[in-house]
Each structure stands twice: as structure tokens, then as C-alpha cells.
Design a protein around this motif. Structure first.
Motif, PDB file in Angstrom:
ATOM      1  N   PRO A 312       0.808  -1.227   0.000  1.00  0.00           N
ATOM      2  CA  PRO A 312       0.000   0.000   0.000  1.00  0.00           C
ATOM      3  C   PRO A 312       0.841   1.277   0.000  1.00  0.00           C
ATOM      4  N   ARG A 313       2.037   1.201   0.586  1.00  0.00           N
ATOM      5  CA  ARG A 313       2.982   2.321   0.554  1.00  0.00           C
ATOM      6  C   ARG A 313       4.219   1.828  -0.201  1.00  0.00           C
ATOM      7  N   PRO A 314       4.228   1.974  -1.528  1.00  0.00           N
ATOM      8  CA  PRO A 314       5.298   1.367  -2.330  1.00  0.00           C
ATOM      9  C   PRO A 314       6.693   1.847  -1.992  1.00  0.00           C
ATOM     10  N   GLU A 315       6.789   3.039  -1.357  1.00  0.00           N
ATOM     11  CA  GLU A 315       8.124   3.492  -0.941  1.00  0.00           C
ATOM     12  C   GLU A 315       8.730   2.548   0.099  1.00  0.00           C
ATOM     13  N   GLU A 316       7.891   1.822   0.818  1.00  0.00           N
ATOM     14  CA  GLU A 316       8.402   0.846   1.789  1.00  0.00           C
ATOM     15  C   GLU A 316       8.987  -0.370   1.074  1.00  0.00           C
ATOM     16  N   TYR A 317       8.400  -0.720  -0.068  1.00  0.00           N
ATOM     17  CA  TYR A 317       9.016  -1.770  -0.901  1.00  0.00           C
ATOM     18  C   TYR A 317      10.411  -1.326  -1.332  1.00  0.00           C
ATOM     19  N   THR A 318      10.504  -0.088  -1.810  1.00  0.00           N
ATOM     20  CA  THR A 318      11.804   0.427  -2.240  1.00  0.00           C
ATOM     21  C   THR A 318      12.805   0.393  -1.091  1.00  0.00           C
ATOM     22  N   GLY A 319      12.359   0.741   0.105  1.00  0.00           N
ATOM     23  CA  GLY A 319      13.234   0.689   1.274  1.00  0.00           C
ATOM     24  C   GLY A 319      13.722  -0.707   1.563  1.00  0.00           C
ATOM     25  N   ALA A 320      12.857  -1.702   1.395  1.00  0.00           N
ATOM     26  CA  ALA A 320      13.258  -3.090   1.621  1.00  0.00           C
ATOM     27  C   ALA A 320      14.313  -3.513   0.611  1.00  0.00           C
ATOM     28  N   VAL A 321      14.099  -3.177  -0.663  1.00  0.00           N
ATOM     29  CA  VAL A 321      15.083  -3.521  -1.697  1.00  0.00           C
ATOM     30  C   VAL A 321      16.427  -2.871  -1.385  1.00  0.00           C
ATOM     31  N   GLN A 322      16.414  -1.619  -0.977  1.00  0.00           N
ATOM     32  CA  GLN A 322      17.667  -0.930  -0.654  1.00  0.00           C
ATOM     33  C   GLN A 322      18.360  -1.579   0.539  1.00  0.00           C
ATOM     34  N   TYR A 323      17.578  -2.027   1.512  1.00  0.00           N
ATOM     35  CA  TYR A 323      18.149  -2.679   2.696  1.00  0.00           C
ATOM     36  C   TYR A 323      18.897  -3.948   2.282  1.00  0.00           C
ATOM     37  N   PHE A 324      18.248  -4.797   1.497  1.00  0.00           N
ATOM     38  CA  PHE A 324      18.884  -6.065   1.125  1.00  0.00           C
ATOM     39  C   PHE A 324      20.035  -5.843   0.150  1.00  0.00           C
ATOM     40  N   ALA A 325      19.828  -4.970  -0.826  1.00  0.00           N
ATOM     41  CA  ALA A 325      20.871  -4.738  -1.829  1.00  0.00           C
ATOM     42  C   ALA A 325      22.137  -4.182  -1.203  1.00  0.00           C
ATOM     43  N   SER A 326      21.991  -3.317  -0.191  1.00  0.00           N
ATOM     44  CA  SER A 326      23.170  -2.723   0.441  1.00  0.00           C
ATOM     45  C   SER A 326      23.990  -3.765   1.186  1.00  0.00           C
ATOM     46  N   ARG A 327      23.401  -4.915   1.457  1.00  0.00           N
ATOM     47  CA  ARG A 327      24.103  -6.008   2.141  1.00  0.00           C
ATOM     48  C   ARG A 327      24.494  -7.110   1.175  1.00  0.00           C
ATOM     49  N   GLY A 328      24.397  -6.822  -0.115  1.00  0.00           N
ATOM     50  CA  GLY A 328      24.805  -7.789  -1.133  1.00  0.00           C
ATOM     51  C   GLY A 328      23.860  -8.962  -1.260  1.00  0.00           C
ATOM     52  N   ILE A 329      22.598  -8.776  -0.879  1.00  0.00           N
ATOM     53  CA  ILE A 329      21.617  -9.865  -0.926  1.00  0.00           C
ATOM     54  C   ILE A 329      20.764  -9.710  -2.180  1.00  0.00           C
ATOM     55  N   PRO A 330      20.732 -10.712  -3.055  1.00  0.00           N
ATOM     56  CA  PRO A 330      19.915 -10.632  -4.273  1.00  0.00           C
ATOM     57  C   PRO A 330      18.429 -10.555  -3.942  1.00  0.00           C
ATOM     58  N   THR A 331      17.683  -9.858  -4.797  1.00  0.00           N
ATOM     59  CA  THR A 331      16.234  -9.804  -4.661  1.00  0.00           C
ATOM     60  C   THR A 331      15.585 -10.289  -5.955  1.00  0.00           C
ATOM     61  N   LEU A 360      27.141  -3.632  -5.661  1.00  0.00           N
ATOM     62  CA  LEU A 360      26.095  -3.553  -6.681  1.00  0.00           C
ATOM     63  C   LEU A 360      26.446  -4.425  -7.880  1.00  0.00           C
ATOM     64  N   ARG A 361      27.715  -4.406  -8.303  1.00  0.00           N
ATOM     65  CA  ARG A 361      28.134  -5.230  -9.450  1.00  0.00           C
ATOM     66  C   ARG A 361      28.037  -6.714  -9.148  1.00  0.00           C
ATOM     67  N   GLY A 362      28.249  -7.077  -7.894  1.00  0.00           N
ATOM     68  CA  GLY A 362      28.307  -8.498  -7.546  1.00  0.00           C
ATOM     69  C   GLY A 362      26.986  -9.101  -7.116  1.00  0.00           C
ATOM     70  N   THR A 363      25.898  -8.323  -7.186  1.00  0.00           N
ATOM     71  CA  THR A 363      24.599  -8.813  -6.717  1.00  0.00           C
ATOM     72  C   THR A 363      23.592  -8.771  -7.853  1.00  0.00           C
ATOM     73  N   VAL A 364      22.930  -9.894  -8.089  1.00  0.00           N
ATOM     74  CA  VAL A 364      21.960  -9.979  -9.178  1.00  0.00           C
ATOM     75  C   VAL A 364      20.553  -9.728  -8.643  1.00  0.00           C
ATOM     76  N   HIS A 365      19.850  -8.803  -9.273  1.00  0.00           N
ATOM     77  CA  HIS A 365      18.458  -8.530  -8.927  1.00  0.00           C
ATOM     78  C   HIS A 365      17.575  -8.881 -10.125  1.00  0.00           C
TER      79      HIS A 365
END
Length: 543
Positions: A312-331, A360-365
Motif C-alpha cells: 500500500p505504501r510502495p516506498e516501503e518496498y523500495t526501502g526493503a530492496v535498498q536494505y537487502f541490496a546494500s548487504r549484497g543480498i539478491p532480490t 552492486l556489481r556483484g549482486t543480481v536482482h
């Protein structure tokens, strides 16, 4: 070199561009490819104790990997009667009457195609008079919706509308009375939670049989788009018993309403698992499905639906993606509608500058499904490194060239003409992983590869192709299950081609997937599968 195994076949497609000359032999040592060459070379490799498997005129390729499956989640989605063959409402009701006559506490069914209802609404009264007084819970084919009868609604205490943290709905009529149509996971769980649980040993047995069938179909691996504590217990129990015949890379769900506390717990699971299974990514959703009106589109569908995001608040989805991506976790994000795909691309593009370049280069989304997208979104994929993961049989099994099916009718001709743009994405240089989304569609990879080329159901030449310009070549279809599947998982350095030093995972075919007629290939046999250089399945006449 003293190989453990030598596999011989008249044709070997390595999917390694450095191998230009014909090859007929692969040597395996310690679970990895030790050498590739000719049958004459193999005579020099062979040593005492080396097992030689001669597949004769077969074709050998890297092992096939389904890029989107739900084997454990699918255990729940496939309980009861299979309704996927029913094309009319009366056929649905006849199958349910037969199932209700069995000695079961709940009437269950799955695979229900909304096209069988025609113009009739999805309503509990369809079930009430065929359920023999039992509570009934019938899942639609998309896995994102279900119909419950009046008894089931009463058992679950559902009497009106609900508010959810995600775009989920207990559909009600104008008087606020539930119709029985339940949309998305949170609404379905209201009923699902009241259904007796299947014993662990029964689920383990069913999962083991399913995975063996996967291996017999030609699969050596799968990207599992869900995970739970039960998944860990089942997969580990099978592996402990030596009954895990393929590699499974899983991804637990991150859902709306969660925050950094939940995200941290999910992040801690990454990399855990066993020898052939592990948790390696996070699965998210930005929308639902076109068929039940929960896709996220720029413009409403025919019924004024499909304009809201799953978060319902898509910016929270974006926040989740940023959280995982910053830790090198693929989404991997489920996005079907054009607005949904755009928001995922926006979220992934926001990572530049926020996430260190090396991470960022080493993580596949990835984006999963991409059912209808305009030209500008295809163009936006270029150079992003974002992977497209698609299921050709969603197109060929559930839509029609004349747009008379539910999916196309809801979208209208212009958007339906943008159906599953596999070829355009490949020509844009995008990595394209191919899969089944089982149990949403059948898992057998040979018919899926054929459908990707034909843009119709294999074995049905009378059917008109759907958006034939989006057909893949035979090589592209094979790459979707091999080299591109490996790249979609960030594993190209260790798998996806028959290359010295890479994993010894192979699939053997009766016919050559690159030269056989697609209809004939779809109906042909898989001769064997190998994982870690160990035979998982071998046709009896070759054993």
C-alpha cells in the motif's frame, strides 16, 4: 587426471563459446568437469575405477534449471482435485461432486481457470450445492486467489470485509456479505489456517516424489521462490536420506507491513542450508495478477481494477530492496503489470549511489513474470543488469491469440499485444531465465522450451500463435534453462556451461534441442540427469 566418471554422447552442447569444435566426451572428477573432448580423448582419460556412461546418439547439455518453482509451497496448492482440465463451469462442478464423495473433511481443489466461468462471477454458490455439506476451499490457477463455500466462511468466522497490510481482499457484495472470493495471501490464510495440517512424513514423501519427477523431466536445479521453516526441515530431511536429486536455491518472502527488524531476520538466513539446497535471495511482490484484478497497471483494466500496488505504501518496498541490496543480498520481485515493473526498475535504479559499486556489481536482482510491458520499459532494461525471469507457458496455457481469454479481455487488445516479450528482452541484451512457476503451470521443461519457440501449446499445431514475434530461437530457449539460468542466480562462474572447473550438472536428451522440431522435442524423452557428476536419473535401457 583420474576421472570418477566419463559421459559419452554423439552431440554435446557445452554453452561455452570457447568450444567451437564437435565434442562427444566429458570427464568428471570430484563433482566438477575435468575435461571435454572427443571419444578418442576419452580413451586416454579412462583409468581403473572410472565409470563410463555411453549415451550413444543422445545430446548432452548443461543441466536444466527451472528459474521459478514452488515445490514446498506447491504441496498446499495441489491438495484435492486438479481442476486445470475443466473448461466449463459444469465440468468444474462435476469434478467437485466426485471429489466431495470421497472420505475427506474438506473439499479441496486447485488449478481452477477463471475462463471456465465465462461471464459468471466467482461466487460461493458455485460450491455450496456440490460440496456435500463439507467446507470447501478451491484455489484458482494463479495461486493468488481462491473461492470458499458458505460452510468454509462460517468455519473461519468470515462475515464481512477485512483490512490488511497488503493489497488483499475478502470480496463482498453490495450488502457487505462475503461472496467467497478471496484475493491474495492474507485473505486466503483466513480460511487456510482452519484446514487440518498434513503430517510431516506425508509431506516429506510427497515432496520427495515430486523432486524425483523433476529429475526425470530433465531438471538438475531450481530457483525456489518461497521458503519457510518447514521448507528447511523437509529439504534437510530429504538430503539426510540421500533423496535430494537436484540443487535448490530458495528465497523467503518479504511482505508489506514488515520493517527493519523483520528484514534483519531474513538477512540472517542468507547462505544457510545443506549440500544441495540453500537460502540465497529474498522474494518480494509489487502486485498480484491480471486475472484477479490485482496487477499494478498504469490504467485500469476492463473492470476498473488493477491500479493498486501490493505494498500500500510502495516506498516501503523500495526501502526493503535498498536494505537487502546494500548487504549484497539478491532480490527477486514479482511484477506483472506495467506500473509494477516500472516501480521495480525505479527501486533498482535508486541503488546507484546508495550501494557501493562493488556490492552492486556483484549482486543480481531480478523481476519475475513481466506479463505486459510497453516499449519504453523494455528499453529501460538495457545496461541495468536487471534479470528478467519469465514463464512461456503462462502465455501459451492461459491466453489466446484472439484475446477472448480472461487475461486479454481484462487488459484490452493494446496491452494484450505486449504479452510476455521474451524476444524483445533478449534482443535488448537482457539475461532471460525461463521457468514454469509450478504448480501454476506444468513443470516439464521440454514442452516449455518448445512453447517458447512456438508461442502456442506444443502438440497443438491447430492453435494460433500468441504474439509470434516474441518467439525465442531454439538456442535462446535452451540458454534460458542453462547459461542464463546460471547468470540469473549469479552463478555463471561455477555453472551453466560444460566447462572445465564448473559443476558437473548435465541433462541428456533423446533429441537435439537445437535442431529438433519443437513439437517433436516436447514429446521426446529425457535420457538422464547428473548432479555433481552423480547420476540422479538414467533411462532404464541405458542403465
Amino acid at each position: 587426471m583420474t576421472p570418477d566418471l566419463i559421459v559419452l554422447a554423439d552431440t554435446i552442447h557445452t554453452l561455452d563459446s570457447h568450444h567451437a569444435h564437435p565434442l562427444q566426451a566429458v570427464a568428471v572428477s570430484g563433482g566438477v568437469v575435468a575435461a571435454v573432448g572427443s571419444r578418442q580423448d576419452a580413451l586416454d582419460w579412462q583409468a581403473t575405477g572410472t565409470r563410463v556412461v555411453d549415451l550413444g546418439s543422445a545430446t548432452l547439455t548443461p543441466g536444466l534449471v527451472d528459474c521459478h518453482i514452488h515445490p514446498v509451497f506447491g504441496l498446499d496448492l495441489t491438495i484435492g482435485v486438479d481442476l486445470s482440465s475443466a473448461s466449463t463451469l459444469e465440468e468444474v462442478r462435476a469434478l467437485l461432486r466426485t471429489e466431495a464423495a470421497r472420505d475427506v473433511d474438506w473439499l479441496r481443489g486447485w488449478g481452477l481457470n477463471p475462463n471456465a466461468f465465462g461471464t459468471a462471477p466467482l461466487h460461493r454458490n458455485v460450491l455450496d450445492d456440490v460440496s456435500d455439506g463439507k467446507p470447501a476451499f478451491i484455489r484458482l490457477f494463479d495461486g493468488h486467489s481462491a473461492v470458499a463455500n458458505s460452510r468454509a466462511l462460517a468455519v473461519a468466522g468470515i462475515h464481512g470485509r477485512y483490512e490488511f497490510e497488503q493489497a488483499s481482499e475478502v470480496v463482498c457484495d453490495s450488502d457487505g456479505v462475503p461472496t467467497g472470493f478471496l484475493i491474495e495471501a492474507a485473505a486466503m490464510e483466513l480460511v487456510q489456517s482452519h484446514i487440518p495440517k498434513e503430517p510431516f512424513d506425508e509431506r516429506k514423501s510427497r515432496l520427495g516424489a515430486l523432486l524425483r519427477d523433476f529429475a526425470r523431466s530433465g531438471l538438475t536445479g531450481g530457483h525456489v521462490m518461497d521458503h519457510s521453516d518447514e521448507s528447511s526441515a523437509l529439504l534437510q530431511a530429504l538430503e539426510d536420506d540421500g533423496e535430494l536429486p537436484l540443487r535448490l536455491r530458495t528465497a523467503p518472502w518479504c511482505m508489506p507491513g514488515s520493517g527493519e527488524g523483520e528484514w534483519k531476520e531474513l538477512a540472517r538466513t542468507i547462505g544457510t542450508g545443506g549440500r544441495r539446497w540453500s537460502i540465497e535471495a529474498i522474494k518480494l511482490f509489487v502486485d498480484g495478477t491480471v486475472d484477479n484484478g490485482t496487477a499494478w497497471l498504469y490504467e485500469p483494466d476492463l473492470y476498473g481494477q488493477s491500479t493498486a500496488p501490493f505494498w500500500p505504501r510502495p516506498e516501503e518496498y523500495t526501502g526493503a530492496v535498498q536494505y537487502f541490496a546494500s548487504r549484497g543480498i539478491p532480490t527477486a520481485t514479482h511484477a506483472i503489470g506495467d506500473a509494477g515493473v516500472e516501480h521495480v526498475l525505479d527501486a533498482l535504479e535508486s541503488l546507484r549511489g546508495l550501494v557501493p559499486a562493488d556490492i552492486l556489481r556483484g549482486t543480481v536482482h531480478r523481476i519475475e513474470h513481466l506479463e505486459t510491458v510497453p516499449d519504453d520499459l523494455v528499453d529501460r532494461f538495457k545496461g541495468t543488469g536487471v534479470v528478467a525471469s519469465m514463464q512461456p507457458t503462462h502465455c501459451t496455457h492461459y491466453s489466446l491469440a484472439d484475446h477472448s481469454d480472461n487475461w486479454s479481455t481484462r487488459l484490452g487488445a493494446e496491452r494484450a499485444d505486449r504479452a510476455w516479450r521474451c524476444r524483445d528482452l533478449r534482443e535488448a541484451g537482457v539475461t532471460l531465465g525461463i521457468g514454469s512457476d509450478w504448480p501454476i503451470a506444468p513443470y516439464e521443461p521440454l514442452p516449455i522450451m518448445a512453447d517458447a519457440q512456438l508461442r502456442r501449446r506444443s502438440g497443438a499445431p491447430e492453435q494460433e500463435p500468441i504474439a509470434p514475434s516474441q518467439a525465442l530461437s531454439a538456442l535462446q530457449a535452451l540458454e534460458g534453462y542453462t547459461s542464463h539460468a546460471a547468470k540469473a542466480a549469479g552463478l555463471w562462474d561455477v555453472s551453466g556451461s560444460i566447462t572445465v572447473g564448473k559443476r558437473a550438472d548435465f541433462t541428456a536428451f533423446e533429441l537435439d534441442p537445437l535442431t529438433a522440431d519443437p513439437d517433436e522435442f516436447a514429446a521426446s524423452s529425457v535420457l538422464g540427469t547428473f548432479v555433481d557428476g552423480e547420476i540422479q536419473f538414467l533411462l532404464e535401457r541405458l542403465a
